[in-house]
Design an enzyme around this catalytic site. Structure first.
Site, PDB file in Angstrom:
ATOM      1  CG  HIS A 165       5.436   9.244   2.505  1.00  0.00           C
ATOM      2  ND1 HIS A 165       4.758   9.274   3.709  1.00  0.00           N
ATOM      3  CD2 HIS A 165       5.639   7.933   2.248  1.00  0.00           C
ATOM      4  CE1 HIS A 165       4.572   8.045   4.150  1.00  0.00           C
ATOM      5  NE2 HIS A 165       5.108   7.207   3.274  1.00  0.00           N
TER       6      HIS A 165
ATOM      7  CD  GLU B 180       4.285   1.013   6.999  1.00  0.00           C
ATOM      8  OE1 GLU B 180       5.075   1.366   7.911  1.00  0.00           O
ATOM      9  OE2 GLU B 180       3.991   1.776   6.049  1.00  0.00           O
TER      10      GLU B 180
ATOM     11  CG  ASP C 223      -0.245   0.061   2.531  1.00  0.00           C
ATOM     12  OD1 ASP C 223       0.724  -0.707   2.726  1.00  0.00           O
ATOM     13  OD2 ASP C 223      -0.652   0.866   3.405  1.00  0.00           O
TER      14      ASP C 223
ATOM     15  CD  GLU D 234       8.720   0.570   5.671  1.00  0.00           C
ATOM     16  OE1 GLU D 234       9.042   1.477   4.883  1.00  0.00           O
ATOM     17  OE2 GLU D 234       7.536   0.305   5.951  1.00  0.00           O
TER      18      GLU D 234
END
Length: 382
Positions: free
Chosen positions: A355, A137, A73, A166
């Site tokens: 992000h 997550e 996700d 990650e």
């Protein structure tokens, strides 16, 4: 090493799946097809509207099982017009893979899936390889990795160790791996008084000064000086709001929010007790009622340096010529759930664009990450 499974092509396909939390977007369906074709036994572990995938290669009952954890996700892309390329294009242009999830963390998933497929196809290990991949997550994480771990416990499935893929490197591949994470919690304060005219303050009870006093007291407090593996804990005041549009009205209530990132000096329980004590003290001094609600995202934890972290660090060094720093910095990750199941560390890509608009990653880093994961697997099962 042969590189039969292409992590770049797989990452590109995953980016084209619009899997903004909690949408599955086709990402886990794609991975299941790839893994089952390579001999993995796959199970969808969906819960609460969230899609999760558990994949295992190797017979049950093995004493050794290496686990990877990751998520497909992604956060919303924002205004697509601000992107140089479509956020779900998954295109490779001049050696760069573009798109939402390119760093966080569809590429990490693609790298460990490709490494695992190559390992079991070319040099089948004496043990099990487990992939626990979630679609929750970036959201509340209530029905993601926790659902997978709950299902594993019911089924008698277990990972001996787990690597979370990650992004962990600040600027260059191999710089940093995570052996723990700070805890995270948020406190929501509401101060309640009596509304009144600002020209007659004696007829009102103004909650604003009381709440301002409380947040100032909290912000100025030094929580600790840091510990062996952690920097000092931090508290940030993130909102202060009366919702009052009038300049001649004393509001009846106001609200403030603080977020605490804490090390292993504290637990969420001890911090909540401290916050309640400070709020009660200011309430008593001011005569203003102050209530508090809290949300705990995770407790601090550390996997002490040792055999597992040494194995990962050695593989990183051999592939990058860098000795990774053992860090506990950054926000939370799903490692906070896995630490109760087995030893867990994190290693992944350079995360500078995660992000952000124009999230992207160098193709060379993707191949390098797969090589690191493959070496970790080989060394673990050696």
């Amino acid at each position: 090493m042969n590189n039969t499974a292409d992590p770049v092509k797989l990452a590109s396909k995953l980016i084209r799946c619009p899997s903004v939390t909690p949408e599955e977007g086709g990402a886990l369906v794609l991975l299941q097809e790839q893994l089952e074709a390579a001999g993995f036994e796959c199970t969808r572990v969906d819960r609460g509207g969230v899609a999760n995938l558990y994949a295992r290669w190797g017979a049950r009952g093995h004493k050794r099982s290496f686990g990877f954890n990751g998520h497909t996700d992604v956060v919303p892309p924002g205004d697509a017009a601000e992107w140089t390329h479509d956020p779900f294009c998954g295109d490779v242009i001049d050696g760069i893979l573009w798109g939402r999830g390119a760093t966080d963390m569809k590429t990490g998933v693609a790298a460990f899936v490709a490494a695992a497929i190559d390992l079991v196809s070319e040099t089948p290990p004496d043990g099990a390889v487990i992939l626990a991949i979630t679609g929750d997550e970036e959201g509340d994480a209530v029905d993601g990795t926790t659902a997978l771990l709950d299902w594993m416990a019911r089924q008698g499935e277990a990972m001996s160790v787990c690597l979370v893929g990650e992004p962990t490197c600040p600027n260059e591949m191999g710089e940093m791996m995570k052996i723990g994470r700070r805890g995270s919690m948020t406190a929501f304060f509401t101060a309640t008084g009596v509304q009144g005219h600002s020209a007659y303050p004696h007829r009102a009870k103004n909650p604003v000064p009381a709440l301002a006093q409380l947040v100032d007291r909290l912000a100025r407090h030094r929580l600790d000086q840091g510990t062996e593996h952690f920097d000092p804990s931090t508290l940030a005041v993130t909102t202060f709001d009366t919702g009052n549009p009038a300049n001649n009205v004393i509001p009846a209530s106001c609200r403030a929010t603080v977020n605490i990132r804490f090390n292993d000096t504290h637990s969420s329980t001890s911090l909540i007790e401290w916050l309640r004590s400070e709020a009660a003290s200011v309430a008593q001094e001011s005569g203003i009622d102050i209530s508090m609600a809290t949300k705990v995202s995770g407790e601090s934890f550390v996997t002490p340096p040792g055999g597992f972290s040494d194995l990962v660090a050695a593989a990183v060094q051999r592939e990058t010529n860098r000795v990774p720093e053992l860090s506990t910095s950054g926000g939370t990750s799903d490692a906070r759930f896995i630490k109760d199941h087995c030893p867990v560390v994190e290693f992944g890509l350079v995360g500078k664009t995660m992000h952000q608009v124009d999230e992207r990653v160098e193709v060379a880093q993707i191949h390098q990450l797969k090589a690191i994961y493959r070496r970790i697997l080989e060394d673990y099962f050696a």
